[in-house]
Each structure stands twice: as C-alpha cells, then as structure tokens.
Design a protein around this motif. Structure first.
Motif, PDB file in Angstrom:
ATOM      1  N   PHE A   1      -3.935   4.564  -2.647  1.00 16.34           N
ATOM      2  CA  PHE A   1      -2.763   3.835  -2.163  1.00 16.34           C
ATOM      3  C   PHE A   1      -1.957   4.693  -1.202  1.00 16.34           C
ATOM      4  CE2 PHE A   1       1.770   2.774  -2.513  1.00 16.34           C
ATOM      5  CZ  PHE A   1       1.734   1.456  -2.086  1.00 16.34           C
ATOM      6  N   CYS A   2      -1.592   4.107  -0.055  1.00 19.35           N
ATOM      7  CA  CYS A   2      -0.617   4.738   0.831  1.00 19.35           C
ATOM      8  C   CYS A   2       0.561   3.773   0.951  1.00 19.35           C
ATOM      9  CB  CYS A   2      -1.221   5.106   2.188  1.00 19.35           C
ATOM     10  SG  CYS A   2      -1.707   3.750   3.232  1.00 19.35           S
ATOM     11  N   ASP A   3       1.757   4.329   1.011  1.00 22.84           N
ATOM     12  CA  ASP A   3       2.968   3.507   0.972  1.00 22.84           C
ATOM     13  C   ASP A   3       3.278   2.869   2.331  1.00 22.84           C
ATOM     14  OD1 ASP A   3       4.238   5.484   2.537  1.00 22.84           O
ATOM     15  OD2 ASP A   3       5.319   6.340   0.832  1.00 22.84           O
ATOM     16  N   ALA A   4       4.398   2.169   2.412  1.00 24.52           N
ATOM     17  CA  ALA A   4       4.792   1.455   3.621  1.00 24.52           C
ATOM     18  C   ALA A   4       5.027   2.391   4.802  1.00 24.52           C
ATOM     19  CB  ALA A   4       6.044   0.617   3.349  1.00 24.52           C
ATOM     20  N   ASP A   5       5.252   3.677   4.539  1.00 28.83           N
ATOM     21  CA  ASP A   5       5.424   4.668   5.607  1.00 28.83           C
ATOM     22  C   ASP A   5       4.107   5.381   5.925  1.00 28.83           C
ATOM     23  OD1 ASP A   5       8.219   4.197   5.894  1.00 28.83           O
ATOM     24  OD2 ASP A   5       8.560   5.392   4.073  1.00 28.83           O
ATOM     25  N   ASP A   6       3.007   4.860   5.406  1.00 31.08           N
ATOM     26  CA  ASP A   6       1.652   5.397   5.636  1.00 31.08           C
ATOM     27  C   ASP A   6       1.453   6.787   5.043  1.00 31.08           C
ATOM     28  OD1 ASP A   6       1.276   3.025   7.033  1.00 31.08           O
ATOM     29  OD2 ASP A   6       1.662   3.947   8.982  1.00 31.08           O
ATOM     30  N   ILE A   7       2.164   7.066   3.959  1.00 31.53           N
ATOM     31  CA  ILE A   7       2.011   8.331   3.244  1.00 31.53           C
ATOM     32  C   ILE A   7       1.064   8.089   2.065  1.00 31.53           C
ATOM     33  CG2 ILE A   7       3.170  10.197   1.990  1.00 31.53           C
ATOM     34  CD1 ILE A   7       3.915   9.983   4.995  1.00 31.53           C
ATOM     35  N   PHE A   8       0.024   8.926   1.959  1.00 29.19           N
ATOM     36  CA  PHE A   8      -0.943   8.806   0.873  1.00 29.19           C
ATOM     37  C   PHE A   8      -0.262   9.224  -0.428  1.00 29.19           C
ATOM     38  CE2 PHE A   8      -4.662  10.382  -1.590  1.00 29.19           C
ATOM     39  CZ  PHE A   8      -5.339   9.180  -1.655  1.00 29.19           C
ATOM     40  N   ARG A   9      -0.194   8.314  -1.405  1.00 28.57           N
ATOM     41  CA  ARG A   9       0.584   8.541  -2.617  1.00 28.57           C
ATOM     42  C   ARG A   9      -0.217   8.711  -3.892  1.00 28.57           C
ATOM     43  NH1 ARG A   9       5.187  10.605  -1.155  1.00 28.57           N
ATOM     44  NH2 ARG A   9       6.178   9.372   0.472  1.00 28.57           N
ATOM     45  N   TRP A  10      -1.401   8.079  -3.971  1.00 31.88           N
ATOM     46  CA  TRP A  10      -2.086   8.061  -5.263  1.00 31.88           C
ATOM     47  C   TRP A  10      -3.552   7.736  -5.073  1.00 31.88           C
ATOM     48  CZ3 TRP A  10      -4.599   3.819  -7.421  1.00 31.88           C
ATOM     49  CH2 TRP A  10      -4.989   3.946  -8.753  1.00 31.88           C
ATOM     50  N   TYR A  11      -4.385   8.237  -5.981  1.00 36.40           N
ATOM     51  CA  TYR A  11      -5.767   7.811  -6.077  1.00 36.40           C
ATOM     52  C   TYR A  11      -6.221   7.875  -7.523  1.00 36.40           C
ATOM     53  CZ  TYR A  11      -7.073  12.813  -6.121  1.00 36.40           C
ATOM     54  OH  TYR A  11      -7.203  14.139  -6.422  1.00 36.40           O
ATOM     55  N   SER A  12      -7.162   7.004  -7.865  1.00 38.47           N
ATOM     56  CA  SER A  12      -7.744   7.052  -9.203  1.00 38.47           C
ATOM     57  C   SER A  12      -8.681   8.250  -9.244  1.00 38.47           C
ATOM     58  CB  SER A  12      -8.480   5.753  -9.534  1.00 38.47           C
ATOM     59  OG  SER A  12      -9.534   5.522  -8.621  1.00 38.47           O
ATOM     60  N   ASN A  13      -8.869   8.773 -10.411  1.00 42.44           N
ATOM     61  CA  ASN A  13      -9.599  10.038 -10.521  1.00 42.44           C
ATOM     62  C   ASN A  13     -10.847   9.892 -11.384  1.00 42.44           C
ATOM     63  OD1 ASN A  13     -10.020  12.726  -9.963  1.00 42.44           O
ATOM     64  ND2 ASN A  13      -8.765  13.444 -11.656  1.00 42.44           N
ATOM     65  N   ASN A  14     -11.664   8.868 -11.081  1.00 43.48           N
ATOM     66  CA  ASN A  14     -12.868   8.724 -11.896  1.00 43.48           C
ATOM     67  C   ASN A  14     -13.881   9.795 -11.494  1.00 43.48           C
ATOM     68  OD1 ASN A  14     -14.897   7.807 -10.068  1.00 43.48           O
ATOM     69  ND2 ASN A  14     -14.296   5.692 -10.331  1.00 43.48           N
ATOM     70  N   PRO A  15     -14.751  10.185 -12.415  1.00 45.87           N
ATOM     71  CA  PRO A  15     -15.641  11.329 -12.163  1.00 45.87           C
ATOM     72  C   PRO A  15     -16.770  11.055 -11.174  1.00 45.87           C
ATOM     73  CG  PRO A  15     -16.080  10.384 -14.318  1.00 45.87           C
ATOM     74  CD  PRO A  15     -14.867   9.683 -13.773  1.00 45.87           C
ATOM     75  N   ASP A  16     -17.102   9.801 -10.902  1.00 42.93           N
ATOM     76  CA  ASP A  16     -18.212   9.470 -10.011  1.00 42.93           C
ATOM     77  C   ASP A  16     -17.720   8.946  -8.662  1.00 42.93           C
ATOM     78  OD1 ASP A  16     -20.117  10.124 -12.005  1.00 42.93           O
ATOM     79  OD2 ASP A  16     -19.723   8.191 -12.963  1.00 42.93           O
ATOM     80  N   ARG A  17     -16.820   9.672  -8.040  1.00 41.14           N
ATOM     81  CA  ARG A  17     -16.208   9.234  -6.793  1.00 41.14           C
ATOM     82  C   ARG A  17     -17.213   9.199  -5.650  1.00 41.14           C
ATOM     83  NH1 ARG A  17     -11.155   8.550  -6.696  1.00 41.14           N
ATOM     84  NH2 ARG A  17     -11.194   8.624  -4.447  1.00 41.14           N
ATOM     85  N   VAL A  18     -17.051   8.224  -4.763  1.00 40.39           N
ATOM     86  CA  VAL A  18     -17.807   8.156  -3.514  1.00 40.39           C
ATOM     87  C   VAL A  18     -17.142   9.074  -2.495  1.00 40.39           C
ATOM     88  CG1 VAL A  18     -18.454   6.659  -1.584  1.00 40.39           C
ATOM     89  CG2 VAL A  18     -18.614   5.811  -3.942  1.00 40.39           C
ATOM     90  N   HIS A  19     -15.827   8.943  -2.380  1.00 37.14           N
ATOM     91  CA  HIS A  19     -15.040   9.766  -1.463  1.00 37.14           C
ATOM     92  C   HIS A  19     -14.382  10.877  -2.274  1.00 37.14           C
ATOM     93  CE1 HIS A  19     -15.598   6.933   1.730  1.00 37.14           C
ATOM     94  NE2 HIS A  19     -14.979   5.970   1.079  1.00 37.14           N
ATOM     95  N   HIS A  20     -14.681  12.085  -1.907  1.00 39.56           N
ATOM     96  CA  HIS A  20     -14.066  13.205  -2.611  1.00 39.56           C
ATOM     97  C   HIS A  20     -12.625  13.347  -2.122  1.00 39.56           C
ATOM     98  CE1 HIS A  20     -17.920  14.093  -4.297  1.00 39.56           C
ATOM     99  NE2 HIS A  20     -18.438  13.976  -3.092  1.00 39.56           N
ATOM    100  N   ARG A  21     -11.697  13.304  -3.035  1.00 40.66           N
ATOM    101  CA  ARG A  21     -10.272  13.419  -2.699  1.00 40.66           C
ATOM    102  C   ARG A  21      -9.756  14.738  -3.221  1.00 40.66           C
ATOM    103  NH1 ARG A  21      -8.067   8.349  -0.327  1.00 40.66           N
ATOM    104  NH2 ARG A  21      -9.503   6.776  -1.040  1.00 40.66           N
TER     105      ARG A  21
END
Length: 157
Positions: free
Chosen positions: A39-59
């Motif tokens: 999720f990125c907020d209305a100001d386009d700031i990245f705020r959150w991501y889910s942290n499941n162990p089998d991610r496609v995109h490494h965050r």
C-alpha cells in the motif's frame, strides 16, 4: 523496523463494519495469505506490505516511508501515470500477468493495482496484490469434494 507488538498492545482491537479483530491476529492472518499486498498512501508514500514468506517481489523494510517513484525509477513514468489516473478517478484498477524473471522458479505472476477510496470517493492511496498463479495449478492429489461424504472422507496429511 519494530514488531507490531512493540508498536501497539497485542490486545488492541480494530473495529470494522463487519466485526472486530485483534491487531496481532490480523497481522498474522495477512502474513498467511497465499499472495502479497502493498500500500502507498495518497501522497504516493510506500506505507505497508504483507510479509508472507513466499514473496514474488522481495521487499525491504527500508522502502517504507519512501516515495513510490524512488522505488521504481526505471518505470517511474508508468507508475506516475497510473497513480494520476487513480487520483483523478479516470481509472480504479489495473491488472496484468507476466512470467517470473529468469533465474527464479518458473511461474506466471498476476498483479493488480487498485485505487483505495473512502465512502465519499476520496482517494486514499493505491493497493497492489501479487500472486504466483502457479501455486493454484498442478496441486496433485488435491481436488474439490463433490459431496459432503467425500469432504468428510478427506484425511488430513
């Protein structure tokens, strides 16, 4: 990055229109889902991501709090156009499929970006959902039971 339990009480309850749940339980549930979210907020700031162990995109937790265009410099003009369309209401979502990059396990990836709006239509930000759709294919020995008796007969592994 602090753990949820260091930020709020493990007993804190979040009240939704459809029920209430402890923040710690919601965090655990989000990390179990067979897809990832961000999720990125209305100001386009990245705020959150889910942290499941089998991610496609490494965050990386270092991405939290950064402008989303900084995180995607090669495609920034596309991201900027998409977010502008979300903000203006010209578009509410965008989805696409692509193969996993070389060097990784084979797979087809589905990704969907969605404008998040409040009940009055005000733009709150952008949510993305990404899933390796191959996890739903070729599950040998798994099927949908056709009757309740067949369902009951399924033995847990």
């Amino acid at each position: 990055m602090n753990k949820l339990s260091e930020l709020i009480s493990q007993e804190a309850v979040i009240n939704f229109e459809t029920g209430a749940i402890k923040a710690s339980t919601l965090d655990a549930i989000l990390n179990l889902l067979p897809f990832e979210m961000g999720f990125c907020d209305a100001d386009d700031i990245f705020r959150w991501y889910s942290n499941n162990p089998d991610r496609v995109h490494h965050r990386r937790t270092e991405a939290i709090g950064r402008h989303v265009l900084e995180l995607h410099p090669r495609i920034a003009h596309h991201v900027e156009k998409l977010l502008s369309d979300f903000r203006s209401g010209a578009r509410d979502d965008w989805e696409f499929w692509f193969p996993r990059r070389s060097g990784e396990d084979a797979g087809q990836i589905y990704q969907k970006f969605m404008a998040v709006r409040d009940e009055n239509g005000k733009y709150l930000g952008c949510m993305d959902v990404t899933v390796n759709i191959n996890i739903f294919q070729g599950k040998e020995g798994k099927h949908t039971p056709e009757t309740i008796d067949e369902f009951i007969a399924v033995k847990p592994k």
